[in-house]
Design an enzyme around this catalytic site. Structure first.
Site, PDB file in Angstrom:
ATOM      1  N   SER A 115       1.056  -1.282  -0.103  1.00 22.45           N
ATOM      2  CA  SER A 115      -0.113   0.132   0.059  1.00 22.45           C
ATOM      3  C   SER A 115       0.932   1.234   0.146  1.00 22.45           C
ATOM      4  O   SER A 115       0.389   2.140  -0.549  1.00 22.45           O
ATOM      5  CB  SER A 115      -0.671   0.022   1.368  1.00 22.45           C
ATOM      6  N   HIS A 136       0.077  -1.207  -7.307  1.00 22.12           N
ATOM      7  CA  HIS A 136      -0.739  -1.102  -6.195  1.00 22.12           C
ATOM      8  C   HIS A 136      -2.198  -0.964  -6.849  1.00 22.12           C
ATOM      9  O   HIS A 136      -2.899  -0.137  -7.280  1.00 22.12           O
ATOM     10  CB  HIS A 136      -0.710   0.447  -5.573  1.00 22.12           C
ATOM     11  N   GLU A 148      -1.952   1.846  -9.390  1.00 21.32           N
ATOM     12  CA  GLU A 148      -0.581   2.624  -9.858  1.00 21.32           C
ATOM     13  C   GLU A 148       0.721   1.621 -10.014  1.00 21.32           C
ATOM     14  O   GLU A 148       0.802   0.622  -9.000  1.00 21.32           O
ATOM     15  CB  GLU A 148      -0.248   3.126  -8.270  1.00 21.32           C
ATOM     16  N   ASN A 187      -2.839   7.058  -1.913  1.00 21.67           N
ATOM     17  CA  ASN A 187      -2.826   7.122  -0.454  1.00 21.67           C
ATOM     18  C   ASN A 187      -2.567   8.233   0.307  1.00 21.67           C
ATOM     19  O   ASN A 187      -2.921   8.545   1.094  1.00 21.67           O
ATOM     20  CB  ASN A 187      -2.352   5.691  -0.061  1.00 21.67           C
TER      21      ASN A 187
HETATM   22  N1  LIG Z   1      -6.990  -4.318   1.797  1.00 15.78           N
HETATM   23  C1  LIG Z   1      -6.734  -3.299   0.992  1.00 15.78           C
HETATM   24  O1  LIG Z   1      -7.667  -2.632   1.101  1.00 15.78           O
HETATM   25  C2  LIG Z   1      -5.524  -3.115   0.144  1.00 15.78           C
HETATM   26  C3  LIG Z   1      -5.369  -2.152  -0.771  1.00 15.78           C
HETATM   27  C4  LIG Z   1      -4.180  -2.147  -1.519  1.00 15.78           C
HETATM   28  C5  LIG Z   1      -3.217  -2.802  -1.007  1.00 15.78           C
HETATM   29  N2  LIG Z   1      -3.143  -3.494   0.019  1.00 15.78           N
HETATM   30  C6  LIG Z   1      -2.078  -4.218   0.432  1.00 15.78           C
HETATM   31  O2  LIG Z   1      -2.059  -5.591  -0.082  1.00 15.78           O
HETATM   32  C7  LIG Z   1      -1.188  -6.513   0.732  1.00 15.78           C
HETATM   33  C8  LIG Z   1      -2.013  -7.669   1.317  1.00 15.78           C
HETATM   34  O3  LIG Z   1      -3.350  -6.769   1.754  1.00 15.78           O
HETATM   35  P1  LIG Z   1      -4.472  -7.797   2.055  1.00 15.78           P
HETATM   36  O4  LIG Z   1      -5.866  -6.992   2.587  1.00 15.78           O
HETATM   37  O5  LIG Z   1      -4.935  -8.974   0.963  1.00 15.78           O
HETATM   38  O6  LIG Z   1      -4.200  -8.766   3.505  1.00 15.78           O
HETATM   39  P2  LIG Z   1      -4.926 -10.025   4.075  1.00 15.78           P
HETATM   40  O7  LIG Z   1      -4.521 -10.008   5.511  1.00 15.78           O
HETATM   41  O8  LIG Z   1      -6.314 -10.180   3.759  1.00 15.78           O
HETATM   42  O9  LIG Z   1      -4.172 -11.225   2.970  1.00 15.78           O
HETATM   43  C9  LIG Z   1      -2.879 -11.555   3.390  1.00 15.78           C
HETATM   44  C10 LIG Z   1      -2.555 -13.022   2.894  1.00 15.78           C
HETATM   45  O10 LIG Z   1      -1.392 -13.358   2.823  1.00 15.78           O
HETATM   46  C11 LIG Z   1      -1.053 -14.548   3.444  1.00 15.78           C
HETATM   47  N3  LIG Z   1       0.215 -14.749   3.968  1.00 15.78           N
HETATM   48  C12 LIG Z   1       0.962 -14.387   5.218  1.00 15.78           C
HETATM   49  N4  LIG Z   1       2.219 -14.885   5.149  1.00 15.78           N
HETATM   50  C13 LIG Z   1       2.430 -15.393   4.041  1.00 15.78           C
HETATM   51  C14 LIG Z   1       3.661 -15.970   3.467  1.00 15.78           C
HETATM   52  N5  LIG Z   1       4.770 -15.828   4.111  1.00 15.78           N
HETATM   53  N6  LIG Z   1       3.358 -16.355   2.134  1.00 15.78           N
HETATM   54  C15 LIG Z   1       2.273 -16.286   1.326  1.00 15.78           C
HETATM   55  N7  LIG Z   1       1.205 -15.951   1.905  1.00 15.78           N
HETATM   56  C16 LIG Z   1       1.293 -15.446   3.187  1.00 15.78           C
HETATM   57  C17 LIG Z   1      -2.099 -14.777   4.584  1.00 15.78           C
HETATM   58  O11 LIG Z   1      -2.432 -16.089   4.823  1.00 15.78           O
HETATM   59  C18 LIG Z   1      -3.315 -13.876   3.919  1.00 15.78           C
HETATM   60  O12 LIG Z   1      -4.164 -14.968   3.322  1.00 15.78           O
HETATM   61  C19 LIG Z   1      -0.679  -5.640   1.780  1.00 15.78           C
HETATM   62  O13 LIG Z   1       0.657  -5.212   1.477  1.00 15.78           O
HETATM   63  C20 LIG Z   1      -1.745  -4.585   1.841  1.00 15.78           C
HETATM   64  O14 LIG Z   1      -1.029  -3.283   2.444  1.00 15.78           O
HETATM   65  C21 LIG Z   1      -4.353  -3.854   0.548  1.00 15.78           C
END
Ligand SMILES: NC(=O)c1ccc[n+]([C@@H]2O[C@H](COP(=O)([O-])OP(=O)(O)OC[C@H]3O[C@@H](n4cnc5c(N)ncnc54)[C@H](O)[C@@H]3O)[C@@H](O)[C@H]2O)c1
Length: 311
Positions: A115, A136, A148, A187
């Site tokens: 993010s 992103h 992005e 962001n």
């Molecule tokens: N949720 C949002 O609105 C959003 C928007 C843009 C970017 N992001 C970014 O995207 C990324 C993921 O966010 P999310 O909301 O999907 O999180 P989430 O917690 O929903 O999902 C993360 C996943 O990663 C898995 N995981 C943990 N350790 C791992 C490993 N070692 N190897 C493989 N998988 C592993 C977890 O089991 C989980 O399923 C983050 O960097 C977040 O900042 C999130």
């Protein structure tokens, strides 16, 4: 150069990884979805199936067949592009890319869905920094058109072009962010808006419902058609300057999260996912709102794309 990359690995099958996998599978690309956590892949496949039934009901079975799942990073080793979407933790992301760097052939491009962590800091874990970008996505990742694309100091033009071509092929609107700046573009703007909204709530200027009502039905509806700079042109930059001259000094400019924000987190009121945030959420309401908003956002994005050619 305009040819999309065909074989993708998505690391992390959470909210973002599931959406990204659903999107690319629905467009005919092959996906390996990787997550080592107990139950994560099963949950993700259910979510993807549900999402595809909303916006690609005719092709659910075909799309689902294009998604392989695996708990181990080794499954990424035949991919053209790996997109990482694991939790927002610098060392976790760096560790995963360091391992992928030794597993994947030189042609494999790497992308992180961070993010706002530094793309340079994550990319420094690999040798192929020229083949590393930030991608992103916005939630829901399969619905919101913009991505992005953020370069690190060594990202090659070829990498940017190939990743952008793949995103465009999947119907996305990628924009290149030329500098690895914290929060990228969206962001930074989103947090400036949220900082002011939370400050207004904290000062008791209006209720959460009324603050949201003002933003949705004034700035929000207009922002869907004109970005903030185009809108300044239409309002008049002289008018903007006059208002900025007295208003800026009164705007929220704190450099740490506010007491209200801190207390919400400390008391566990973290939003829809656990029932209480600025609003109260039952699990049914959360599920219904997510589903309805996702469908409505898809319709709105399609309409906007058709209406103005998306300009
Ligand atoms: N949720 C949002 O609105 C959003 C928007 C843009 C970017 N992001 C970014 O995207 C990324 C993921 O966010 P999310 O909301 O999907 O999180 P989430 O917690 O929903 O999902 C993360 C996943 O990663 C898995 N995981 C943990 N350790 C791992 C490993 N070692 N190897 C493989 N998988 C592993 C977890 O089991 C989980 O399923 C983050 O960097 C977040 O900042 C999130």
């Amino acid at each position: 150069m305009d040819t999309p990359l065909k074989n993708l690995a998505i690391i992390g099958a959470g909210a973002m990884g599931s959406g990204i996998a659903a999107l690319f599978a629905s467009k005919g690309l092959n996906i390996v979805l990787i997550d080592p956590m107990e139950g994560a892949l099963e949950r993700a496949l259910k979510t993807i199936d549900r999402q595809l039934n909303v916006y690609a009901p005719g092709g659910v079975q075909e799309a689902m067949q294009r998604i392989q799942v695996s708990p181990g990073l080794e499954a990424a080793c035949n991919s053209d592009l790996v997109i990482e979407a694991v939790p927002e933790n610098l060392e976790l992301k760096r560790g995963i890319f360091a391992k992928l760097d030794s597993l994947c052939p030189a042609r494999t491009l790497f992308a992180t869905n961070t993010s706002g962590l530094s793309i340079n800091a994550i990319a420094s874990a690999v040798v192929r920094r020229d083949r590393f970008v930030g991608t992103h996505f916005f939630t829901p990742a399969d619905v919101i058109p913009l991505v992005e694309v953020v370069r690190n100091d060594d990202t090659s033009e070829d990498t940017v072009a190939r990743v952008m071509a793949t995103l465009r092929f999947a119907g996305k609107r990628p924009v290149l962010v030329r500098q690895d700046i914290p929060g990228f573009i969206a962001n930074r703007i989103q947090h400036a808006l949220a900082r002011e909204a939370i400050s207004l709530l904290e000062k008791g200027v209006a209720s959460a419902e009324d603050i949201d009502e003002v933003v949705k039905w004034s700035l929000g509806i207009r922002l869907a058609l004109s970005g903030p700079l185009e809108q300044r042109d239409m309002n008049g930059i002289d008018v903007h300057y006059a208002i900025a001259s007295y208003l800026y000094k009164d705007l929220e400019n704190r450099t740490e999260p506010s007491e209200l924000l801190k207390s919400k987190v400390e008391s566990g009121q973290i939003g829809a996912k656990n029932g209480q945030g600025f609003y109260t959420w039952s699990p049914e309401r959360r599920e219904r709102v997510l589903r309805e908003k996702s469908a409505a956002l898809g319709e709105l994005a399609a309409w906007l794309n058709g209406k103005a050619g998306g300009s």
